[in-house]
Write an enzyme that holds these catalytic residues in place. Structure first.
Site: not given
Length: 717
Positions: A309, A383, A411
């Site tokens: 990332e 993820d 998240e």
């Protein structure tokens, strides 16, 4: 010289303790008055004569905890004695200190428990019985004392019963994704508790509270800063600040780790390269490690995110992950430090299924990492999705230390507005059979290290802690911090038992309360999966902020869009990872690949993770795939409403402030569950072209309205 700092923080804590409201600040350490007369009499007797074998900062921490607990449970302070025979009832010390009164058999038993293990039970000397809490080291004694206090609060203490315990994992670690400006990436409970601006001069009393909470769970390591690292944390000014935190945490058995930005030699030293094989780069990191250890002698080591990332890493210099990790590991090795290297690596320039990229990177490097390197692997390959099959790296690499990375902060699970107890999800992963390196291997058994001879073991969790008064934003999110600590100590601990313990420590002993909240907790994860990503759907949330549904998200790099994962079209839905598709299933053991390649044999909870199937595909219950998707979304909404009703029934038995806090958030969760259901079903219907089942609550609203919603100021970005 950390004792003055520690004692000052303790003093501030004790001054402020009595002013705290019942708002969740005390966590599971809210020592309620003992109601049962016989137990109260027993504890009064024990705390009326406490003898410590020796002095050190950890024993001072224990005395602080006993003082807080006794004043709250008994309305009196403990009585400490210097005469271990005449007035003593409770002995606290290490195995070596109590060796004169422990039999050789008992000493051998306790020694086998290791550094962090403890034993508690009754011993006799000169015809007199004493209750003893014993560890091999002071930190083990600390864990034993917390365990004893928990048994009192949960009304399970029995003086006649011996109890011993030791962690199955060496490093039990919180990963804070906290930035130096006090924002928290994927944080939903306010700002970072680390006040870098006022450190090192000002020591927030909250640091002691934080250490107490972690020690009560056996958490023994903390990475202070974001894995998307800022090189400034490695400067001398910040070392002075980190040193203060390390000094505060040390009596509680907690080591400090820092995240290391791979390009730090360029940013801090002005070097032209960060090539891990360059002599100047190697020298930079060795000097930097020496400098850190001069401030923090027991510094734990570095946590590194590289070549993922956009983060810098060894690939930029034609080097592999082992070469990058080993260079840093060599710098830490003379000090006994550990290098934790994250396996969360993928590139938008790589057309291979993102599910496969970590395996492709790390399997060829197995056995090439230094002994003080741990590869930190997420629970799943994408993820932290609401549900993922276990990461195929578990079992695929067996000559390298591996550790687990869970996400405690929610998240992808409604963030701090949704009540979702995560232990059942983690338990599902830990108990998953990998079939490698042996037919009975599980993710949990691999993490414990015995099967592979792994010496350094790790379970890490991405923290959900912030400056909110209740620490975690949602009162019930405390259960996930608690459960993480329990599972990091023992990966085989049942999530239902963990839930019951947390409820009793947080809300008390009332059977109706324990039962009702247990029902809410144990059903909450499945409910969230139902109204978010049923049957193996994944990565269909909003862009960037990850708040709410976004199955329509397109544009930019493909692997950050929803259609990349759900693959919905007129023919069907799901990501084909069989041999006919990406082939990702072949990264698992043959036993798994064979079963999961058959859509009629794979567990239906993973169905669309590995298969692209027609809308009219028939499931085992006879429903079509389209119908079953609709039923799951509808069921998720109804499950949240049932949680609301159960919580409402407890109003007379719950503190009013805590009750209203949860009530309001459950109302938000209901609205968000309906939003997820409506938006996803309306969107997927544009592909299926089929009506909704008549026996569900029909989705409401306009799809274009849902697609237009924007959240530029959502927390945690």
């Amino acid at each position: 010289m950390y004792k003055p700092i520690f004692l000052a923080a303790v003093l501030w804590f004790c001054i402020s303790l009595n002013s705290l409201a019942d708002d969740g600040y005390k966590l599971w350490l809210d020592y309620q008055p003992i109601q049962e007369a016989e137990l109260k009499s027993e504890i009064e007797l024990l705390l009326g004569g406490v003898y410590f074998f020796g002095e050190n900062p950890t024993f001072e921490a224990i005395k602080n905890e006993l003082g807080l607990a006794s004043k709250s449970m008994l309305e009196k302070a403990p009585t400490y004695t210097e005469d271990r025979l005449q007035n003593t009832r409770l002995w606290i010390g290490t195995r070596a200190q109590l060796s004169q009164v422990l039999s050789l058999t008992k000493q051998t038993e306790i020694k086998a428990l290791g550094t962090d293990g403890y034993w508690r039970g009754t011993v006799e000397l000169d015809g007199k019985a004493f209750y003893a809490i014993v560890g091999n080291q002071p930190v083990g004694v600390l864990y034993g004392v917390f365990n004893w206090l928990n048994s009192i609060q949960s009304n399970t203490f029995d003086k006649s019963t011996e109890l011993s315990d030791a962690p199955k994992i060496n490093l039990r670690m919180l990963n804070h994704w906290d930035n130096l400006d006090r924002t928290v990436e994927r944080g939903y409970a306010g700002f970072s508790i680390w006040d870098w601006h006022r450190l090192p001069g000002y020591i927030d009393p909250r640091y002691i509270d934080y250490a107490r909470a972690n020690a009560s769970l056996g958490i023994n390591a903390v990475s202070l800063t974001n894995v998307n690292a800022n090189a400034l944390i490695l400067t001398k000014d910040f070392m002075k600040k980190a040193k203060v935190l390390a000094d505060v945490f040390r009596p509680y058995g907690i080591k400090v780790f820092l995240t290391a930005r791979f390009s730090a030699p360029i940013q801090l030293e002005g070097l032209k390269t960060a090539d891990p094989l360059d002599p100047e780069v190697i020298s930079f990191w060795k000097k930097k490690a020496d400098e850190i250890y001069s401030f923090i002698p027991d510094f734990g080591g570095f946590l590194v995110k590289a070549n993922s990332e956009g983060q810098p890493g060894p690939h930029e210099y034609g080097r592999n992950h082992a070469e990058g990790a080993n260079m840093l590991a060599d710098a830490l090795a003379p000090h006994g430090g550990v290098l934790i290297w994250r396996a969360f690596v993928y590139s938008h320039e790589d057309d291979v299924d993102r599910h496969m990229q970590a395996n492709n990177e790390f399997v060829p490097l197995d056995g090439k990492f230094k002994d003080n390197v741990i590869i930190q692997i997420k629970n799943g390959a994408i993820d932290f999705q609401p549900r993922e099959p276990f990461h195929p790296l578990y079992g695929a690499i067996n000559q390298t230390n591996v550790g687990m990375e869970f996400q405690i902060t929610q998240e992808y699970l409604g963030q701090a507005t949704n009540l979702v107890y995560l232990a059942p999800m983690w338990e599902e992963v830990l108990k998953s059979n990998t079939y490698k390196p042996s037919p009975t291997s599980t993710v949990g058994s691999i993490l414990e290290g015995d099967e592979t001879g792994q010496k350094k073991t790790l379970i890490a969790g991405v923290s959900n802690i912030g400056t909110d008064r209740n620490w975690t934003g949602h009162l019930f999110a405390q259960s996930n911090w608690f459960a993480f600590g329990k599972l990091a100590w023992d990966p085989e601990a049942p999530s239902e038992e963990i839930a019951e313990e947390w409820i009793k420590l947080t809300f008390g002993q009332d059977p109706e309360v324990v039962s009702a909240i247990g029902e809410i907790l144990m059903g909450s994860h499945e409910a969230a999966v139902d109204y978010m990503t049923p049957l193996g759907l994944h990565h269909i949330m909003g862009r960037s902020h990850h708040y709410g549904p976004g199955p329509w998200v397109t544009g930019g790099r493909a692997d950050w869009t929803a259609p990349y994962y759900h693959q919905a079209d007129s023919l069907g839905i799901g990501f084909d990872r069989t041999d006919a598709g990406s082939g990702a299933l072949d990264q698992y053991a043959p036993e798994i690949a064979k079963q999961w390649s058959d859509p009629n044999q794979i567990p239906e909870k993973y169905l669309l993770w590995f298969h692209h199937l027609p809308w009219d595909f028939k499931l085992k219950n006879g429903d079509t795939l389209w119908e079953e998707i609709a039923y799951h979304y509808d069921r998720g909404v109804k499950e949240v409403r049932e949680m609301q009703e159960t919580w409402a029934s407890l109003e007379p038995k719950i503190d009013p402030e805590e009750f209203d806090h949860v009530r309001q958030l459950l109302n938000i969760q209901q609205e968000e569950a309906e939003w997820w259901r409506n938006a996803c079903l309306l969107y997927f219907q544009t592909f299926s072209k089929r009506p909704f089942p008549t026996d569900i609550e029909q989705p409401e609203g306009d799809l274009e309205y849902y697609k237009s919603l924007m959240f530029p100021n959502a927390p945690g970005i």
